[in-house]
Design an enzyme around this catalytic site. Structure first.
Site, PDB file in Angstrom:
ATOM      1  N   LYS B  95       4.984  -6.380  -2.362  1.00 25.25           N
ATOM      2  CA  LYS B  95       4.380  -5.058  -2.141  1.00 25.25           C
ATOM      3  C   LYS B  95       3.907  -4.373  -3.429  1.00 25.25           C
ATOM      4  O   LYS B  95       2.943  -3.617  -3.421  1.00 25.25           O
ATOM      5  CB  LYS B  95       5.369  -4.138  -1.419  1.00 25.25           C
ATOM      6  CG  LYS B  95       5.739  -4.593  -0.015  1.00 25.25           C
ATOM      7  CD  LYS B  95       4.624  -4.384   0.973  1.00 25.25           C
ATOM      8  CE  LYS B  95       5.058  -4.721   2.397  1.00 25.25           C
ATOM      9  NZ  LYS B  95       3.910  -4.792   3.330  1.00 25.25           N
ATOM     10  N   GLU B 117       4.102   5.253   4.739  1.00 20.98           N
ATOM     11  CA  GLU B 117       5.163   4.847   5.648  1.00 20.98           C
ATOM     12  C   GLU B 117       5.850   3.631   5.040  1.00 20.98           C
ATOM     13  O   GLU B 117       5.297   2.970   4.178  1.00 20.98           O
ATOM     14  CB  GLU B 117       4.573   4.472   7.008  1.00 20.98           C
ATOM     15  CG  GLU B 117       4.027   3.037   7.113  1.00 20.98           C
ATOM     16  CD  GLU B 117       2.778   2.791   6.263  1.00 20.98           C
ATOM     17  OE1 GLU B 117       2.119   3.766   5.846  1.00 20.98           O
ATOM     18  OE2 GLU B 117       2.475   1.607   6.012  1.00 20.98           O
ATOM     19  N   SER B 384       8.000 -13.946   0.363  1.00 19.58           N
ATOM     20  CA  SER B 384       7.430 -12.643   0.015  1.00 19.58           C
ATOM     21  C   SER B 384       8.420 -11.626  -0.521  1.00 19.58           C
ATOM     22  O   SER B 384       8.023 -10.688  -1.204  1.00 19.58           O
ATOM     23  CB  SER B 384       6.708 -12.073   1.230  1.00 19.58           C
ATOM     24  OG  SER B 384       7.575 -12.050   2.349  1.00 19.58           O
TER      25      SER B 384
END
Lengths: 79, 405
Positions: B95, B117, B384
């Site tokens: 991210k 969010e 990830s």
């Protein structure tokens, strides 16, 4: 280069823990926060030159402890 | 400077990937979104911006993330399995790649506050980190259920100086967090920048987040060829919104020999609405949260309630480019249920010493299934995120079955 030993107390280390987190987005281990705290002291001395800190560990293991004991002073209110 | 980082021809100028994507938002918000599009299309060609981002990728995030040959799993399953280690990035997941890009863009546009969010909290932590680094305020909206489940990430965001605002309606998970963040953004779209956490939302976010994530595949392609002399035969990534999957897939899109597998969460039961979040396996095209894509809807056309053991995959829609790639047949979409993901969580931990995020464990689980097929060739999994955020939840709910008392 100068090799020397110095001390940092709890309060200074926790201050540095939050300062590094909020200024740079890096949460350090409380151990490493001692090094950061001293480096920030050192930085205030005249003509101190460059400083390389060994950020030896991340603070994930310390977050609950820190917030529980010191969170309030740094604006963190846990429900 | 990485080569061809932002070279994907889609979407078109209106933000469409075939029939999917676009921008379905109120006119006053469209004006703001057009400004973001204009600014983004400018900076993506700006050498100064690219140099700044590349420098942060290297020195702040720790890129390139390595590829690891998982020898124990490879031996056990009889085919070579590799992991792209996005879990080793600063903040522990992929991210941060797009958060830094979004934060730099917001700063350049003169915005004061980043809002977003978050599901599992990985996007929230990464955005709070980026906000601290570039010097912006940060409000993160998170479902109350997810806040309890992913408590360590809530604490991290607080330490980083961000505000975490609970979404208390409906199922109190990711979809409701998006509703709340969207509502707050509508209140003040001028000084706030809504840094969407995946390849979803109105144009230009599906494109922008994909572009910032595509560094993953650009690196992986070069690293894999250096390691093996070939391209991987299979890529595997989990898909919630779909950002880490497009991050890995984009650089390989034109390499026809490379099969791509996106893995959706089958939850507790894929046959029961509300018990899974397998959007492309069970959904149909529709519009939600400002874009057109596959989505899970009830009889009234409202977003269906969804569930997955992985908070980061718990979303009733999916990035529009994935919908396009599904119809095109370029990417094969499969699903993995809770139990299979948890099995893989422990298997990777105990075979290779790598604790994966529950989200990423879905990709691992599917890869291990794939590995049993004859002549499947090499498999590259996008790992990830790391599982530190999930350990308490996993041990509390599943520990006993795996010998933890």
């Amino acid at each position: 280069m100068c090799l020397s030993s110095r001390t940092t107390n709890d309060k200074e280390a926790i201050d540095a823990f939050f300062e590094l987190s909020r200024e740079e987005g890096i949460i350090p281990a409380i151990e490493s926060a001692h090094a950061v705290a001293y480096a920030l002291k050192l930085a205030k001395e005249p003509n101190i030159g460059t400083i390389l800190i060994n950020l030896s560990g991340r603070g994930d293991k310390d977050i609950d402890f820190v917030v529980e004991h010191y969170g309030k002073e740094y604006g963190i209110i846990q429900e | 400077m990485p080569k061809n980082i932002f070279n994907c021809p889609l979407p078109d100028e209106k933000g469409y990937f075939g029939e999917y994507g676009g921008s379905f938002i109120p006119p006053e918000l469209q004006t703001i979104m057009d400004e973001i599009t204009t600014s983004y299309l400018e900076i993506r060609k700006d050498p100064e911006f690219l140099a700044e981002l590349t420098d942060l990728y290297q020195h702040y995030v720790g890129r390139p993330s390595p590829i690891f040959h998982a020898k124990h799993l490879s031996e056990k399953y009889g085919t070579d399995i590799y992991l792209k280690r996005e879990d080793l990035n600063h903040t522990g997941a992929h991210k941060i790649n797009h958060c830094l890009g979004e934060a730099l863009l917001a700063k350049k546009m003169g915005k004061k506050k980043l809002i977003a969010e978050t599901g599992a909290g990985q996007h929230g932590v990464a955005l709070a980190t980026a906000a601290a680094l570039v010097g912006l305020e940060c409000d993160i909206y998170m479902g109350e259920v997810d806040m309890a489940k992913e408590h360590p990430n809530v604490v991290r965001m607080h330490i980083l100086g961000a505000k975490v605002i609970p979404a208390t309606h409906g199922r109190r998970t990711l979809k409701e967090a998006v509703d709340s963040a969207f509502g707050a953004y509508m209140g003040d779209p001028v000084t706030q920048f809504y840094a969407i956490g995946s390849v979803v939302g109105p144009h230009p976010f599906p494109q922008m987040v994909r572009d910032f994530q595509s560094i993953v595949g650009v690196e992986a392609k070069e690293q894999f060829q250096q390691m093996t002399g070939k391209l991987p035969d299979n890529l595997v990534a989990c898909v919630g919104g779909g950002s880490n999957a497009l991050g890995l897939f984009t650089a390989f899109m034109n390499d026809k020999s490379v099969a791509m597998h996106g893995v959706e969460p089958a939850g507790r039961n894929i046959e029961i609405p509300g018990e899974h979040a397998a959007t492309m396996t069970k959904g149909k095209p529709g519009v939600m949260h400002g874009f057109k894509s596959y989505m899970l809807q009830d009889d009234q056309g409202e977003p269906q309630e969804v569930y997955s053991v992985a908070s980061g995959l718990d979303y009733p829609s999916v990035g529009p480019q994935h919908a396009y790639l599904k119809d095109l047949g370029r990417v094969h979409y499969a699903s993995i249920n809770d139990k299979e993901a948890i099995d893989a969580f422990f298997e990777l931990s105990r075979e290779e010493g790598i604790i994966p995020a529950i989200e990423s464990a879905h990709a691992v689980a599917y890869a291990l299934k794939l590995a049993k097929e004859p002549n499947i060739g090499t498999i590259l999994i996008n790992l990830s995120g790391r599982g530190d955020k999930d350990i308490d939840f996993v041990v509390e709910n599943y520990g006993k079955e795996y010998g933890i008392n």
